[in-house]
Each structure stands twice: as C-alpha cells, then as structure tokens.
Motif scaffolding. Structure first.
Motif, PDB file in Angstrom:
ATOM      1  N   GLU A  16      43.651   9.076 -10.799  1.00 21.25           N
ATOM      2  CA  GLU A  16      42.413   8.293 -10.714  1.00 21.25           C
ATOM      3  C   GLU A  16      41.536   8.788  -9.557  1.00 21.25           C
ATOM      4  N   ASN A  17      42.153   9.050  -8.418  1.00 25.12           N
ATOM      5  CA  ASN A  17      41.403   9.571  -7.263  1.00 25.12           C
ATOM      6  C   ASN A  17      40.884  10.980  -7.527  1.00 25.12           C
ATOM      7  N   LYS A  68      37.737  11.085  -9.683  1.00 28.67           N
ATOM      8  CA  LYS A  68      36.494  10.741  -8.984  1.00 28.67           C
ATOM      9  C   LYS A  68      35.887  11.964  -8.312  1.00 28.67           C
ATOM     10  N   ASP A  69      36.736  12.874  -7.860  1.00 25.46           N
ATOM     11  CA  ASP A  69      36.284  14.047  -7.111  1.00 25.46           C
ATOM     12  C   ASP A  69      36.147  15.297  -7.965  1.00 25.46           C
ATOM     13  N   THR A  81      33.864   4.466 -20.218  1.00 29.15           N
ATOM     14  CA  THR A  81      34.313   4.308 -18.832  1.00 29.15           C
ATOM     15  C   THR A  81      34.703   2.871 -18.516  1.00 29.15           C
ATOM     16  N   ASN A  88      38.490   1.816 -17.570  1.00 31.84           N
ATOM     17  CA  ASN A  88      38.843   1.167 -16.299  1.00 31.84           C
ATOM     18  C   ASN A  88      39.556  -0.163 -16.528  1.00 31.84           C
TER      19      ASN A  88
END
Length: 125
Positions: free
Chosen positions: A53-54, A57-58, A105, A109
């Motif tokens: 998940e992290n 994001k990047d 999205t 989520n």
C-alpha cells in the motif's frame, strides 16, 4: 459389605485426574501453538500488504512489478502450504485479487480496509 477408605478414594480420583490431564494438556498446548502460528502468519500478511500500500502511493508502476508485491505472492504461496486456516487463506487470496484488479480506487480502499480489519481481528484476540 466392605467400604473403601478415604485414601483409596483419593488415589482413584487422583489417577482419573492424571489421565484427564495427560489427554487434555497436549490438546490445549496444540491449540495454543496453532493460534500463535496463525497469529504470526496474519501479522506478516498484514505487514506485507501495508508495505505494498505504501509502495503504491510512491510508484507509478503496476502492482505486479513492485518488489513488495512479489514478496506477498511468495508469502501467500508458502501460506497455502503451511497453514490450514481457511479464513486466513481466503483473506490472502482476496487481497491478492484485489491488488491485481485495482479498478475503482474508492472501492479498492474500502475492500482493503475490510480485509485489514479481518486480519487484525485474527491476531488481536
């Protein structure tokens, strides 16, 4: 009619309790070990999913190219071999499928949060 002494009754009762203990304690111990194992596996699944998940994001890459996703795939393959906990296996499969389809999205989520909550409940008991 001959009555047994109190000492004889105590000896019989203690033997019965010893037999019950000899049968029950290994069963209880095995259940504790199984619960601890499921707990560890659920925590690891949770940590891997958080990492993906992290990373998402990047990253602009698709999830299948992320190293964290590859680790999750590897872990889930091992999980299917090592664990006999159907709920944990189902959760890991749903998480994997969710990452692969990632269409909406908001829906993604919400579903991921629900699966996180199920994982948390598995190791917070």
């Amino acid at each position: 009619m001959k009555f047994c002494s109190v000492a004889a009754w105590v000896a019989v009762i203690s033997k019965i309790l010893a037999i019950i203990g000899a049968v029950a304690f290994p069963i209880i111990d095995e259940r504790k070990r199984r619960k601890a194992s499921i707990n560890r596996l659920a925590r690891r699944e949770y940590a891997l999913v958080k990492e993906i998940e992290n990373d998402l994001k990047d990253s602009i890459d698709d999830v299948v190219y992320l190293e964290s996703y590859k680790q999750l795939e590897s872990f889930n393959s091992m999980l299917m071999i090592l664990s006999d906990d159907e709920e944990l296996i189902q959760i890991s499969e749903k998480i994997n499928n969710l990452f692969l389809k990632q269409t909406d999205t908001e829906c993604f989520n919400r579903e991921l949060r629900e699966l996180f909550q199920r994982l948390e409940s598995m190791y917070s008991d």
